[in-house]
Design a protein around this motif. Structure first.
Motif, PDB file in Angstrom:
ATOM      1  N   THR A 135       8.374  -4.508 -10.051  1.00 56.02           N
ATOM      2  CA  THR A 135       9.219  -4.301  -8.878  1.00 56.02           C
ATOM      3  C   THR A 135       8.384  -3.798  -7.719  1.00 56.02           C
ATOM      4  N   ALA A 136       8.548  -4.461  -6.567  1.00 54.87           N
ATOM      5  CA  ALA A 136       7.939  -3.993  -5.321  1.00 54.87           C
ATOM      6  C   ALA A 136       9.081  -3.666  -4.364  1.00 54.87           C
ATOM      7  N   THR A 137       9.059  -2.463  -3.807  1.00 52.01           N
ATOM      8  CA  THR A 137      10.087  -2.030  -2.863  1.00 52.01           C
ATOM      9  C   THR A 137       9.525  -2.137  -1.460  1.00 52.01           C
ATOM     10  N   ASP A 141      10.377  -2.715   7.744  1.00 50.16           N
ATOM     11  CA  ASP A 141       9.259  -3.410   8.394  1.00 50.16           C
ATOM     12  C   ASP A 141       8.666  -4.491   7.502  1.00 50.16           C
ATOM     13  N   GLN A 142       9.292  -4.717   6.330  1.00 50.72           N
ATOM     14  CA  GLN A 142       8.832  -5.708   5.361  1.00 50.72           C
ATOM     15  C   GLN A 142       7.436  -5.396   4.825  1.00 50.72           C
ATOM     16  N   ARG A 143       7.231  -4.095   4.593  1.00 55.81           N
ATOM     17  CA  ARG A 143       5.990  -3.617   3.996  1.00 55.81           C
ATOM     18  C   ARG A 143       6.304  -2.915   2.681  1.00 55.81           C
ATOM     19  N   VAL A 144       5.393  -3.048   1.731  1.00 55.03           N
ATOM     20  CA  VAL A 144       5.564  -2.403   0.430  1.00 55.03           C
ATOM     21  C   VAL A 144       5.500  -0.889   0.605  1.00 55.03           C
ATOM     22  N   VAL A 145       6.461  -0.177   0.007  1.00 56.38           N
ATOM     23  CA  VAL A 145       6.426   1.290   0.015  1.00 56.38           C
ATOM     24  C   VAL A 145       6.073   1.839  -1.367  1.00 56.38           C
ATOM     25  N   ARG A 146       6.420   1.070  -2.425  1.00 51.99           N
ATOM     26  CA  ARG A 146       6.048   1.476  -3.786  1.00 51.99           C
ATOM     27  C   ARG A 146       6.222   0.275  -4.705  1.00 51.99           C
ATOM     28  N   SER A 147       5.584   0.368  -5.870  1.00 56.40           N
ATOM     29  CA  SER A 147       5.697  -0.717  -6.840  1.00 56.40           C
ATOM     30  C   SER A 147       5.386  -0.190  -8.233  1.00 56.40           C
ATOM     31  N   GLY A 148       5.798  -0.949  -9.236  1.00 53.17           N
ATOM     32  CA  GLY A 148       5.503  -0.572 -10.610  1.00 53.17           C
ATOM     33  C   GLY A 148       6.190  -1.491 -11.593  1.00 53.17           C
TER      34      GLY A 148
END
Length: 158
Positions: A135-137, A141-148
């Protein structure tokens, strides 16, 4: 219905394996790739003015393929992109378009309007056979804030 879905997924996996074995880097042409995989989900500009064909197997499958066609019209690379190595490259601040080009179309996109975030999910298999979800959040602004990654509770790996 679940049995039919499982049969479809298994047939697709078998077709992919056969199609991949029939292609050879540096020898197979764009026409060969299209004959075995069909029309790509998307075509991206690649390095050195080549093109990258995206073959998506989401949401039922657990793989996404990127096939690079060089300027000479021959396949120069075929790779399954849903891997721990690629997931490790996803960093906060990464643009949505770069994420999409690296991993392909996600299996699921879920907007959370109140949080002003959108989650993109890809189903994948962690070797040897653990079904997972990456999952990428993304923010407004359509930028990744976190993932895992976490276990995929909805399926079993083939």
């Amino acid at each position: 219905m679940a049995a039919a879905l499982l049969a479809t997924v298994l047939a697709l996996a078998a077709c992919d394996s056969r199609n991949i074995s029939e292609l050879e880097e540096g020898v197979s042409t764009e026409a060969d790739v299209r004959a075995r995989f069909g029309e790509p989900e998307n075509i991206w500009d690649g390095p050195n003015r080549g093109r990258i064909f995206e073959y998506n197997r989401q949401p039922q499958g657990q793989k996404n393929y990127m096939i690079t066609i060089g300027t000479d019209g021959k396949m120069s690379a075929l790779r399954q992109v849903l891997t721990p190595e690629n997931f490790a490259r996803v960093q906060p601040g990464m643009m949505m378009e770069d994420l999409r080009k690296m991993l392909g179309k996600p299996a699921k996109v879920t907007p959370y309007a109140l949080r002003r975030e959108t989650e993109w999910e890809w189903r994948w298999v962690q070797p040897p056979n653990s079904s997972m979800v990456f999952t990428a959040t993304l923010n407004d602004d359509q930028r990744v804030v976190r993932s895992g990654s976490s276990p995929d509770r909805g399926t079993e790996a083939p």
